[in-house]
Design an enzyme around this catalytic site. Structure first.
Site, PDB file in Angstrom:
ATOM      1  CG  ASN A  49      54.310  34.310  39.209  1.00 45.38           C
ATOM      2  OD1 ASN A  49      55.764  34.945  39.331  1.00 45.38           O
ATOM      3  ND2 ASN A  49      54.148  33.284  38.736  1.00 45.38           N
TER       4      ASN A  49
ATOM      5  CG  ASP B  83      38.937  34.397  36.819  1.00 45.99           C
ATOM      6  OD1 ASP B  83      40.430  33.534  37.628  1.00 45.99           O
ATOM      7  OD2 ASP B  83      38.405  33.138  36.581  1.00 45.99           O
ATOM      8  CB  THR B  84      43.204  35.878  33.619  1.00 49.88           C
ATOM      9  OG1 THR B  84      43.811  37.100  34.797  1.00 49.88           O
ATOM     10  CG2 THR B  84      43.996  36.363  33.005  1.00 49.88           C
TER      11      THR B  84
ATOM     12  N   GLY C 188      52.484  31.237  33.669  1.00 54.79           N
ATOM     13  CA  GLY C 188      51.052  30.785  32.560  1.00 54.79           C
ATOM     14  C   GLY C 188      51.283  30.540  31.254  1.00 54.79           C
TER      15      GLY C 188
END
Length: 190
Positions: free
Chosen positions: A11, A68-69, A149
Site C-alpha cells: 500500500n 516510518d510513520t 492502517g
C-alpha cells in the site's frame, strides 16, 4: 536514476509510486531481492526510517529511501507514535490497532491527533531526513474502505472525509507521507 523504496508494504509502495517523476526508476525491496524483514529497533520514527535506509544501502548498495510513520494522539501523550503499526501486538494488525485506539479514546473529549512521516534518504552514503505532518482528529467509528492502517478513523483538519474515504490522488495532496515525499522530490531535483 534508480532509487529503492525500502518497504514491504504494498500500500505504501503504491501510494508513493503514483507520485514519482518519470526520470526516477522506483524499485521495491522485492525488485532487489531483499526479502528479509528489516527490524525497526529505533526509539523514534526518525531512527526507524534511518535504520531501514542504511540497511538497504549497506547490504545491497542501492541509493534508497525509507519511511516510518506514526499516529500521535494528543490525549494519549503522543501514543501510539513509534508503535503505531504494532499498537495492539507484534502481528501488525490494522483492525486490532484501530479497536484498541478507539477503546482508549471512548471516554476522552480530546481526539486531536496527527500523522507524522519521516523519510530517510541514503544517497551515495549521505543521509537526509524529510518530515511530513498532517493534523486532524480521530473519529468515533470507522468510515470508508480505501487506504490502510488508521485511515478509516483519521479525519484531516478542514475535510469532511476520512483518509479512507478519499481517492489516492486527493489523500496524497494533504497526507503526511505526500508532504514528506514532495520534500524528498524537491531535494532530488536540485
Amino acid at each position: 536514476m534508480k532509487l529503492v523504496f525500502a518497504t514491504h508494504n504494498p500500500n505504501k509502495f503504491r501510494e508513493i509510486k503514483s507520485l514519482v517523476p518519470k526520470h526516477i526508476e522506483l524499485l521495491s525491496l522485492s525488485d532487489i531481492n531483499c526479502n528479509e524483514d528489516i527490524e525497526e529497533t529505533g526509539d523514534t520514527i526518525d531512527e526507524n526510517a534511518m535504520i531501514k535506509a542504511d540497511y538497504v544501502r549497506n547490504h545491497y548498495g542501492y541509493d534508497c529511501f525509507a519511511d516510518d510513520t506514526g499516529l500521535e494522539v494528543h490525549s494519549l501523550a503522543g501514543a501510539p507514535g513509534v508503535y503505531s503499526a504494532r499498537y495492539a501486538g507484534d502481528e501488525k494488525n490494522d483492525e486490532a490497532n484501530i479497536e484498541k485506539l478507539l477503546e482508549q479514546l471512548k471516554k476522552r473529549d480530546d481526539r486531536t491527533a496527527r500523522f507524522k512521516t519521516v523519510i530517510a534518504l541514503n544517497l551515495k552514503g549521505n543521509q537526509n531526513l524529510f518530515t511530513g505532518i498532517c493534523e486532524g482528529e480521530i473519529l468515533e467509528e470507522k468510515t470508508g474502505t480505501k487506504g490502510f492502517g488508521y485511515d478509516p478513523i483519521f479525519l484531516p483538519n478542514g475535510f469532511e472525509s476520512s483518509f479512507a474515504e478519499m481517492e489516492l490522488t486527493e489523500k496524497s495532496k494533504i497526507s503526511h507521507r505526500g508532504i514528506a515525499f514532495r520534500e524528498l522530490m524537491e531535494y532530488l531535483s536540485k
